[in-house]
Enzyme design. Structure first.
Site, PDB file in Angstrom:
ATOM      1  N   GLY A 455      27.010   3.505  16.146  1.00 42.38           N
ATOM      2  CA  GLY A 455      27.169   2.857  14.846  1.00 42.38           C
ATOM      3  C   GLY A 455      27.076   3.872  13.723  1.00 42.38           C
ATOM      4  N   GLY A 460      23.706   7.934   7.896  1.00 42.84           N
ATOM      5  CA  GLY A 460      23.866   8.699   9.117  1.00 42.84           C
ATOM      6  C   GLY A 460      24.660   7.966  10.179  1.00 42.84           C
ATOM      7  N   LYS A 476      19.723   9.110  15.859  1.00 44.57           N
ATOM      8  CA  LYS A 476      20.258   8.942  14.513  1.00 44.57           C
ATOM      9  C   LYS A 476      20.366  10.300  13.838  1.00 44.57           C
ATOM     10  CE  LYS A 476      19.512   6.534  10.102  1.00 44.57           C
ATOM     11  NZ  LYS A 476      18.658   5.627   9.346  1.00 44.57           N
ATOM     12  N   ASP A 574      16.518  -3.706   3.552  1.00 41.11           N
ATOM     13  CA  ASP A 574      17.919  -3.766   3.993  1.00 41.11           C
ATOM     14  C   ASP A 574      18.047  -4.684   5.212  1.00 41.11           C
ATOM     15  OD1 ASP A 574      20.623  -3.250   3.869  1.00 41.11           O
ATOM     16  OD2 ASP A 574      20.509  -1.341   4.920  1.00 41.11           O
TER      17      ASP A 574
END
Length: 778
Positions: A455, A460, A476, A574
């Protein structure tokens, strides 16, 4: 906190390596190598006889026509192909004592006493086989199977291979033949579950598990191979075939991934056979007899060929300095060594079987390589001095390069917030997580190959990686040049280091020695909630209402934990469907804490720049820049609306008044038309009450005023209660006990008992709130 540094061990060895190279150059200058002799192809067959059958060379004493071979045992039958394009095939041909014709396919003949032949494979593919299959491999004298280059193999599950051999010699019973027995047994582990997917052979050692081997004694002439099944196994359906065969060691190596497939498509395998001249015994007898037909001709020597108890024959080879076929008259011809210039200096003189060099003054030896003692000392002294100079220079160079390498990693450590991270972890009393080396993560992700991308986000990219212990992780990697990337990285690491909750993705470690920082998470196998609700690659979700309610309750519980159960309040900032991961059991895992904020327990809000995702942003936070835990409640309310409607949070493909799912959802509830936007695939008469209650809860979470929204702890408690009620025996049938009027009042879209006037001022076109220079629709 520490960071990985890999000392350049190879670099430290370079001075010694270069010193050796310098000495090698000097040695080459003083002692040049001798080139191999370039000799013309010498004759291999008797004069007037053919020496090729197809692409196989047939040297004397072998031959293909009468008068072209030494004896009938060396006759080669060259068979022509059935078509003009087919190569002829050479066969070693002889009739046995029972007048049975023996024909053995020959692939190569060596004058060193070896034949390469093809021998059949004994195979059985019937799972019910209990009687053995037998294959005979006879060899006429003076041919024997090589004991140094062949092995007897048995392949399969529950197989028994028996090799019965005979060799000439004095047996214990006084007969002229002695018997040889070799047994090989194979097994496969029967403790498997019985599932065909579990029955996979991985052991390639050939030590009994699906493969067993045995060596041969010397001098074996006749072999009979018997193959049978020792015991039935659960593996018969996966590996139904068994094999027993003699094969050249270098031509067959057992491999579970390929051997069974190769053997199923192969009928013969190469075998090495020894041959000898056995007319009158070994060399001493032949030479004493002074027979006219002594096989070794001019410029050749006789070599005894050992067999069983005592030598029974011999072979011939050219003397040193000669090459060719030692069995032919004048077959061993002198090698002109001077063609390869073996003399370092001076001129070369070729002699029969040898050569000599005429050396200039100051040089001596057969190749004029030796000089006077003074010259040798001077050359050695210069060599040592040069080696020391070069070695010292290389040591200084590689030492400086190593220091620069270490300083670069230290720079990356500081640039990526390593010192800040140490300070924050120390202040919070958090123990450090594992520190990974850059090389380890590069190897785990195949150098960050695009095929492993899981993803991408604003800060990042997440890659799938496999560590050396075969553990799958998610890595990540922050984007180069991303704003405040060090602070974001350190922030996420500090937040995750103190979280221990089953519904929050677990941090395994980090890497600070690269140009961009890296975080290593546990790998969640089932993708994101967004993919399941809205479909991945245009495929709709199979999530049932029960699973959606479970995921909502688990996510709410995780957010409630972040808000109230840690030493400092954590606001995710978020919350959205793409940041909720699902494992193989559809357990929710909250992820991506790059935008999260830590708030001391004595504070209830914090003023910060607005961050989040369009469609999920709290309008109160967007307007005032004051972040509270109720901002996460609003975002979670949007997620609940997504679970109820299967519609994305914000879409320009919808009419302007419906672009914001939050606004469209609240308007639908107020106007009693919620049933128009619900996902009809998940709503049924059995769950209508629970769906209505979740819709009410989502509506409360989406209130404009943060103080009027419930806390995440209250949301989590209500959702868990709904789950319990839905799973209770009376939970899905509660409406059956109500009258018609009561059931009508519970229909979807009925107005709530609570006042919702403050949720949306109106249900007209979308309200646009402008803050600073940024305009966002809510």
């Amino acid at each position: 906190m520490r960071f990985c540094l890999h000392p350049l061990h190879g670099m430290l060895l370079m001075p010694q390596i270069i010193s050796l190279l310098i000495l090698g150059v000097l040695v080459v200058f003083v002692l040049p190598t001798t080139a191999e002799a370039d000799q013309a192809l010498l004759p291999q067959a008797l004069h007037g006889c053919s020496d090729h059958c197809g692409n196989v060379t047939i040297p004397y004493p072998f031959g293909m026509a009468k008068g072209c071979y030494r004896g009938p045992e060396f006759y080669i039958n060259c068979t022509t192909g059935t078509t003009p394009d087919e190569e002829p095939i050479p066969y070693l041909t002889k009739r046995s004592g029972t007048d049975n014709l023996i024909q053995i396919h020959v692939t190569n003949i060596s004058l060193k006493g070896e034949l390469h032949v093809l021998q059949p494979i004994t195979r059985a593919c019937d799972a019910d086989l209990s009687v053995g299959l037998e294959t005979d491999l006879p060899l006429p004298p003076p041919f024997t199977f090589s004991n140094t280059k062949n092995n007897f193999f048995t392949i399969g599950c529950g197989s028994s291979g028996n090799l019965l051999g005979f060799r000439p010699g004095l047996g214990l019973d006084g007969h002229t033949l002695s018997n040889i027995h070799r047994y090989c047994f194979t097994f496969c582990d029967d403790n498997s579950s019985g599932n065909d997917t579990d029955l996979v052979i991985t052991d390639d050692s050939c030590s009994g598990f699906a493969c067993s081997l045995s060596s041969l004694p010397s001098g074996v002439q006749y072999i009979s191979i018997i193959l049978s099944r020792s015991i039935p196994t659960n593996w018969d359906s996966s590996y139904p075939c068994r094999y027993a065969f003699l094969a050249e060691k270098s031509e067959f190596t057992f491999s579970p991934n390929t051997s069974f497939q190769q053997l199923s498509n192969t009928s013969h395998l190469p075998v090495v056979v020894n041959w000898e001249i056995g007319d009158h015994g070994p060399c001493d007898l032949e030479q004493r007899s002074k027979l006219v037909d002594f096989a070794c001709k001019g410029n050749s020597t006789c070599i005894n060929w050992p067999n069983v108890i005592r030598p029974t024959g011999y072979i011939c080879q050219c003397k040193e300095g000669y090459q060719g076929n030692p069995y032919l008259p004048d077959g061993c011809q002198d090698i002109d060594e001077c063609k390869s210039n073996p003399c370092y200096a001076g001129s070369c003189v070729n002699t029969p079987g040898n050569y000599s060099c005429i050396c200039p003054n100051g040089m001596k030896g057969k190749s004029c390589k030796d000089k006077s003692k003074t010259i040798v000392i001077i050359v050695m002294g210069i060599s040592v001095i040069l080696a020391l100079l070069v070695g010292s220079s290389c040591s200084i160079y590689w030492g400086m390069k190593q220091r620069r390498y270490i300083k670069l990693k230290e720079k990356y450590f500081q640039d990526n917030g390593g010192l800040l991270l140490q300070q924050k972890l120390a202040n919070h009393g958090i123990e450090t997580t594992r520190i990974f080396c850059a090389e380890e993560l590069e190897k785990a992700t195949n150098n960050y190959d695009d095929g492993g991308v899981l993803g991408k986000g604003s800060y990042g990219i997440v890659y799938k990686g496999i560590l050396p212990n075969n553990r799958t992780v998610a890595i990540k990697k922050s984007k180069i040049g991303a704003p405040t990337q060090s602070e974001q990285f350190v922030n996420e690491l500090v937040v995750l280091s103190e979280i221990n909750h089953r519904n929050v993705v677990r941090l395994l470690g980090c890497c600070l020695e690269t140009e961009v920082p890296l975080l290593v998470y546990e790998f969640i196998t089932n993708g994101t909630l967004f993919e399941h609700v809205h479909g991945k690659e245009n495929k709709r979700s199979s999530l049932t209402w029960e699973l959606r309610l479970k995921i909502a309750a688990e996510t709410a519980g995780a957010l409630a934990y972040l808000h109230s159960s840690t030493f400092m309040q954590i606001i995710h900032r978020d919350v959205k469907a793409t940041n909720i991961l699902l494992d193989e059991n559809y357990t929710a895992k909250v992820s991506d804490f790059g935008a999260s904020v830590l708030i001391p327990l004595d504070q209830t809000e914090i003023v910060t720049f607005v961050e989040g995702t369009l469609g999920y942003l709290d309008p109160a936070y967007l307007q005032s820049n004051q972040l509270t835990e109720k901002s996460d409640v609003y975002s979670f309310g949007v997620v609940l609306a997504e679970l109820l409607t299967s519609k994305v949070a914000f879409s320009y493909d919808r009419p302007e008044s419906e672009r914001s799912l939050a606004r469209m959802f609240v308007c639908a509830v107020e106007e009693e038309r919620l049933n128009h936007i619900l996902d009809g695939d998940i709503v049924s008469e059995g769950n209508i009450e629970t769906v209505r209650n979740v819709a009410r809860l989502a509506k409360r979470c989406l209130k404009l005023k943060g103080e009027e929204r419930p806390t995440m702890r209250e949301v989590a408690t209500e959702l868990e209660g709904m789950r319990i009620m839905a799973n209770h025996p009376w939970g899905t049938n509660a409406d059956d006990n109500l009258g018609p009027e009561d059931q009508t009042s519970l229909s979807l879209g009925s107005p709530s008992n609570t006042s919702d006037d403050d949720i949306r001022g109106d249900c007209g076109p979308c309200t646009t709130i402008t803050t600073g220079t940024t305009s966002r629709s809510i």
